[in-house]
Design a protein around this motif. Structure first.
Motif, PDB file in Angstrom:
ATOM      1  N   ASP A 157       0.715  -1.064  -0.127  1.00 32.76           N
ATOM      2  CA  ASP A 157      -0.028  -0.209  -0.034  1.00 32.76           C
ATOM      3  C   ASP A 157       1.008   1.079   0.132  1.00 32.76           C
ATOM      4  OD1 ASP A 157      -2.229   1.643   0.183  1.00 32.76           O
ATOM      5  OD2 ASP A 157      -2.361   1.472   2.562  1.00 32.76           O
ATOM      6  N   GLN A 158       0.319   2.412  -0.128  1.00 33.19           N
ATOM      7  CA  GLN A 158       1.109   3.697   0.004  1.00 33.19           C
ATOM      8  C   GLN A 158       0.456   4.726   0.764  1.00 33.19           C
ATOM      9  OE1 GLN A 158       3.421   4.461  -3.575  1.00 33.19           O
ATOM     10  NE2 GLN A 158       4.018   6.445  -2.655  1.00 33.19           N
ATOM     11  N   MET A 159       0.889   5.083   1.697  1.00 32.09           N
ATOM     12  CA  MET A 159       0.285   6.019   2.630  1.00 32.09           C
ATOM     13  C   MET A 159      -0.058   7.318   2.160  1.00 32.09           C
ATOM     14  SD  MET A 159       0.839   6.661   6.894  1.00 32.09           S
ATOM     15  CE  MET A 159       0.641   4.904   7.335  1.00 32.09           C
ATOM     16  N   HIS A 160      -1.422   7.736   2.614  1.00 28.33           N
ATOM     17  CA  HIS A 160      -1.767   9.091   2.333  1.00 28.33           C
ATOM     18  C   HIS A 160      -0.738  10.160   2.805  1.00 28.33           C
ATOM     19  CE1 HIS A 160      -4.196  12.933   1.813  1.00 28.33           C
ATOM     20  NE2 HIS A 160      -4.694  12.333   0.754  1.00 28.33           N
ATOM     21  N   PRO A 161      -0.477  11.216   2.308  1.00 31.25           N
ATOM     22  CA  PRO A 161       0.385  12.163   3.283  1.00 31.25           C
ATOM     23  C   PRO A 161      -0.062  12.666   4.553  1.00 31.25           C
ATOM     24  CG  PRO A 161      -0.350  13.104   1.318  1.00 31.25           C
ATOM     25  CD  PRO A 161      -0.625  11.736   0.928  1.00 31.25           C
ATOM     26  N   TYR A 162      -1.334  12.626   4.528  1.00 36.50           N
ATOM     27  CA  TYR A 162      -1.995  13.080   5.907  1.00 36.50           C
ATOM     28  C   TYR A 162      -1.709  12.228   6.978  1.00 36.50           C
ATOM     29  CZ  TYR A 162      -5.109  16.542   3.821  1.00 36.50           C
ATOM     30  OH  TYR A 162      -5.358  17.814   2.932  1.00 36.50           O
ATOM     31  N   GLY A 163      -1.352  10.822   6.521  1.00 39.75           N
ATOM     32  CA  GLY A 163      -1.006  10.008   7.530  1.00 39.75           C
ATOM     33  C   GLY A 163      -1.821   8.845   8.109  1.00 39.75           C
ATOM     34  N   PHE A 164      -3.346   8.875   7.478  1.00 36.03           N
ATOM     35  CA  PHE A 164      -4.252   7.997   7.587  1.00 36.03           C
ATOM     36  C   PHE A 164      -4.301   6.842   6.836  1.00 36.03           C
ATOM     37  CE2 PHE A 164      -6.292  10.873   4.911  1.00 36.03           C
ATOM     38  CZ  PHE A 164      -6.884  10.055   3.799  1.00 36.03           C
ATOM     39  N   LEU A 165      -4.613   5.536   7.498  1.00 36.59           N
ATOM     40  CA  LEU A 165      -4.776   4.302   6.756  1.00 36.59           C
ATOM     41  C   LEU A 165      -6.075   4.436   6.160  1.00 36.59           C
ATOM     42  CD1 LEU A 165      -3.017   1.871   9.333  1.00 36.59           C
ATOM     43  CD2 LEU A 165      -2.047   2.990   7.395  1.00 36.59           C
ATOM     44  N   ASP A 166      -6.053   4.155   4.880  1.00 32.79           N
ATOM     45  CA  ASP A 166      -7.188   4.229   4.140  1.00 32.79           C
ATOM     46  C   ASP A 166      -8.184   2.684   4.509  1.00 32.79           C
ATOM     47  OD1 ASP A 166      -9.118   4.774   2.143  1.00 32.79           O
ATOM     48  OD2 ASP A 166      -8.339   2.872   0.797  1.00 32.79           O
ATOM     49  N   GLU A 167      -9.252   2.970   5.079  1.00 35.30           N
ATOM     50  CA  GLU A 167     -10.284   1.738   5.546  1.00 35.30           C
ATOM     51  C   GLU A 167     -10.410   0.844   4.477  1.00 35.30           C
ATOM     52  OE1 GLU A 167     -14.342   0.949   7.719  1.00 35.30           O
ATOM     53  OE2 GLU A 167     -13.524   2.841   7.709  1.00 35.30           O
ATOM     54  N   ALA A 168     -10.871   1.551   3.096  1.00 32.52           N
ATOM     55  CA  ALA A 168     -11.083   0.522   2.138  1.00 32.52           C
ATOM     56  C   ALA A 168      -9.948  -0.452   1.633  1.00 32.52           C
ATOM     57  CB  ALA A 168     -11.565   1.018   0.689  1.00 32.52           C
ATOM     58  N   THR A 169      -8.879   0.188   1.721  1.00 34.27           N
ATOM     59  CA  THR A 169      -7.484  -0.655   1.392  1.00 34.27           C
ATOM     60  C   THR A 169      -7.323  -1.882   2.474  1.00 34.27           C
ATOM     61  OG1 THR A 169      -6.328   1.101   0.535  1.00 34.27           O
ATOM     62  CG2 THR A 169      -4.976  -0.695   1.419  1.00 34.27           C
ATOM     63  N   TYR A 170      -7.618  -1.787   3.630  1.00 32.86           N
ATOM     64  CA  TYR A 170      -7.259  -2.695   4.476  1.00 32.86           C
ATOM     65  C   TYR A 170      -8.426  -3.467   4.718  1.00 32.86           C
ATOM     66  CZ  TYR A 170      -2.697  -0.838   5.200  1.00 32.86           C
ATOM     67  OH  TYR A 170      -1.724  -0.277   5.098  1.00 32.86           O
ATOM     68  N   GLU A 171      -9.737  -3.405   4.270  1.00 34.98           N
ATOM     69  CA  GLU A 171     -10.855  -4.188   3.996  1.00 34.98           C
ATOM     70  C   GLU A 171     -10.564  -5.035   2.738  1.00 34.98           C
ATOM     71  OE1 GLU A 171     -15.787  -4.196   3.288  1.00 34.98           O
ATOM     72  OE2 GLU A 171     -14.634  -2.237   3.436  1.00 34.98           O
ATOM     73  N   LEU A 172      -9.953  -4.606   1.788  1.00 34.15           N
ATOM     74  CA  LEU A 172      -9.388  -5.307   0.518  1.00 34.15           C
ATOM     75  C   LEU A 172      -8.383  -6.501   0.995  1.00 34.15           C
ATOM     76  CD1 LEU A 172      -9.501  -5.888  -2.555  1.00 34.15           C
ATOM     77  CD2 LEU A 172      -7.778  -3.992  -2.630  1.00 34.15           C
ATOM     78  N   ILE A 173      -7.559  -5.841   1.608  1.00 32.65           N
ATOM     79  CA  ILE A 173      -6.153  -6.825   1.976  1.00 32.65           C
ATOM     80  C   ILE A 173      -6.855  -7.850   3.149  1.00 32.65           C
ATOM     81  CG2 ILE A 173      -4.170  -6.810   3.448  1.00 32.65           C
ATOM     82  CD1 ILE A 173      -3.630  -4.088   2.183  1.00 32.65           C
ATOM     83  N   GLY A 174      -7.679  -7.493   3.987  1.00 32.62           N
ATOM     84  CA  GLY A 174      -8.117  -8.337   5.124  1.00 32.62           C
ATOM     85  C   GLY A 174      -8.939  -9.527   4.319  1.00 32.62           C
ATOM     86  N   MET A 175      -9.622  -9.390   3.270  1.00 35.83           N
ATOM     87  CA  MET A 175     -10.550 -10.304   2.706  1.00 35.83           C
ATOM     88  C   MET A 175      -9.423 -11.407   2.154  1.00 35.83           C
ATOM     89  SD  MET A 175     -13.045  -8.445   0.258  1.00 35.83           S
ATOM     90  CE  MET A 175     -14.234  -7.046   0.887  1.00 35.83           C
ATOM     91  N   ALA A 176      -8.283 -10.961   1.591  1.00 37.67           N
ATOM     92  CA  ALA A 176      -7.282 -12.083   1.126  1.00 37.67           C
ATOM     93  C   ALA A 176      -6.614 -12.586   2.028  1.00 37.67           C
ATOM     94  CB  ALA A 176      -6.131 -11.203   0.171  1.00 37.67           C
ATOM     95  N   TYR A 177      -6.075 -11.988   3.110  1.00 36.71           N
ATOM     96  CA  TYR A 177      -5.270 -12.438   4.388  1.00 36.71           C
ATOM     97  C   TYR A 177      -6.583 -13.217   5.209  1.00 36.71           C
ATOM     98  CZ  TYR A 177      -1.054 -10.058   3.646  1.00 36.71           C
ATOM     99  OH  TYR A 177       0.076  -9.402   3.180  1.00 36.71           O
TER     100      TYR A 177
END
Length: 522
Positions: free
Chosen positions: A171-191
């Motif tokens: 992933d690549q973090m947004h410059p505001y420093g927050f983690l994108d919820e949709a990204t980790y929902e997507l990754i969570g499905m695979a993991y």
């Protein structure tokens, strides 16, 4: 370099990470004023490209010794990986600078879906841990707002797991420093899927019938994107052969058949000796193009033919002595370079013959939109099976990587199946888009069979996308293995009926999508 060393020291001291990856590094040839001056100081010829290749090795060695030393001086057990986007086959010195191997392979980012299998079938037999790296992006690194379809990420993770690789999704973090919820929902499905099947994917011994001698390894890494390696790997995957990519130091004796693809010629004395030992101990070889020849251009194996020269014509044609593709006898165009050979053993089996066109397409010779038709005259054997192996008189793997004609696979598969005989470990009716991997977990007294299927399609400007996961129905397998007590589908934990006779376990998977594991318990 001094600034980079200070950065590494600062990161390790402040954060005590378990590991560091240094990205986009490698032995890069440079012709700048400083590098030219260095070449002169070393007394080398500044007009010889090999001088700059040697200098690149010196510069890179200085870099990794300094960076590794800086990190380990503070944290001796830190994991380190220097990433160049590729594991160079045969370069043990480069592998040794890392504590493990990471296989960067973003299918939608330009690598494609057959890149990872090519990489992992090389590193899977080394003692180091190895990890697959993909990304959550629809395309590649740095694509903010880009999301891969969940089915694609599941398939990519399943391919890593099937081959015993650890998994990493970038992933690549947004410059505001927050983690994108949709990204980790997507990754969570695979993991989440990975967690279900994890116990059956590690502590494995990969099974392979065939070893493919890498052209990249023979050229010491100069042919990094060898189309000969790509074509051979693609054929093995589509034919569901169990295979590994090999370098010059690999243990050839583990394999029933060795493939020397297209350009593995002008072999050194040491390689000739190693191959001769392999054949004398019962191994078989499949050579194509100039492969299997010595410094004098003569075959080192008895494949029933003598080597001649490259044909003056291109493309040429192949006239098989069997109903290729289930069609009536005809001449098939072959774009890979053809070589003239002569039959030397009347007992050799000839599967087909070479034919030449009327002429090459030139300003004074012209026919239709592409090339001239065949003269319909057999000029020499094209595919021959002799005492020590088989020979195909075209650069078939180059051709398949470039054109993908089915007749090329048909020719290679018939040759391989003859060489393997009844020693092919897995047979299946899975379509050519499917992938098959077999691993042993001897400590648990079981074999683990992986079946994968997805349909990458090209969209946009060459981007390979997986969206749909069609169901595979009534997929049959025949696996040569030890006596089987039980066959279990994972992660469903459901037993399936099987028959075991004469060392072969036969079973049918009624339905699966994306990835199915079958555990054969002994």
């Amino acid at each position: 370099l001094d600034y980079l060393v200070k950065q590494i020291q600062e990161v390790v001291e402040k954060f005590q990470p378990c590991g560091i990856i240094l990205d986009i590094v490698g032995e890069h040839v440079c012709y700048c004023e400083n590098c030219r001056a260095s070449v002169r100081e070393l007394g080398w010829d500044e007009n010889d490209s090999r001088s700059y290749e040697k200098l690149a090795r010196i510069v890179y060695k200085k870099y990794y010794q300094a960076t590794n030393g800086a990190a380990r001086a503070i944290k001796p057990d830190i994991r380190l990986y220097h990433n160049s986007g590729h594991t160079t086959r045969g370069r043990y010195d480069l592998m040794a600078i890392n504590t493990h191997q990471e296989l960067e392979s973003l299918p939608t980012g330009g690598w494609g879906y057959d890149h990872f299998p090519l990489s992992v079938r090389y590193v899977c037999n080394f003692p180091d841990d190895y990890m697959g790296i993909t990304g959550k992006f629809h395309t590649g690194w740095g694509e903010f707002g880009g999301y891969k379809h969940p089915n694609a990420l599941k398939y990519e993770i399943a391919m890593m797991l099937a081959n015993g690789a650890k998994c990493s999704i970038g992933d690549q973090m947004h410059p505001y420093g927050f983690l994108d919820e949709a990204t980790y929902e997507l990754i969570g499905m695979a993991y989440g899927y990975a967690e279900e099947v994890d116990p059956y994917c590690y502590d494995i011994q990969p099974v392979a019938d065939i070893g493919v001698l890498s052209i990249e390894a023979l050229t010491e890494g100069r042919d990094r994107k060898s189309v000969h390696d790509i074509g051979a790997s693609r054929m093995m995957l589509e034919g569901h052969y169990l295979y590994d990519l090999l370098d010059c130091e690999s243990d050839f004796g583990k394999y029933k058949v060795l493939i020397l693809p297209d350009k593995a010629g002008n072999l050194s004395k040491s390689m000739q000796k190693k191959l001769r030992t392999y054949v004398d101990n019962g191994g078989k070889v499949l050579c194509t193009g100039v492969s299997g020849t010595d410094e004098a251009g003569k075959f080192i194996f008895n494949m029933g033919v003598g080597f001649g020269c490259a044909s003056a014509f291109n493309p040429c044609y192949y006239y098989p002595s069997y109903p290729a593709m289930g069609l009536s006898p005809t001449s098939y165009v072959i774009y890979g370079q053809m070589y003239n050979v002569s039959l030397t053993d009347e007992n050799a089996v000839v599967l087909g013959y070479c034919q030449e066109p009327f002429f090459n397409r030139k300003t004074e010779h012209f026919c239709s939109h592409r090339h001239a038709p065949t003269k319909a005259e057999n000029c020499c054997p094209a595919a021959v099976i002799g005492k020590e192996g088989a020979y195909i008189a075209y650069e078939v793997f180059f051709d398949y990587a470039q054109k993908g004609s089915y007749v090329l696979k048909d020719m290679v598969y018939r040759t391989l199946d003859t060489l393997l005989g009844d020693q092919k470990t897995v047979n299946t009716n899975l379509p050519s888009g499917g992938k098959v991997v077999l691993n042993r977990q001897n400590q648990y007294h079981r074999d683990v069979l992986h079946a994968l299927y997805a349909t990458p399609v090209r969209r946009g400007d060459g981007i390979e996308v997986i969206e749909d996961l069609p169901a595979m129905v009534d997929t049959t397998f025949e696996v040569v293995t030890d006596p089987v007590k039980k066959a279990v589908l994972v992660p469903q934990n459901r037993e399936v009926p099987f028959a075991y006779e004469n060392g072969v376990c036969k079973l049918t998977i009624d339905k699966f999508t994306c990835h199915q594991i079958v555990v054969l318990e002994h």
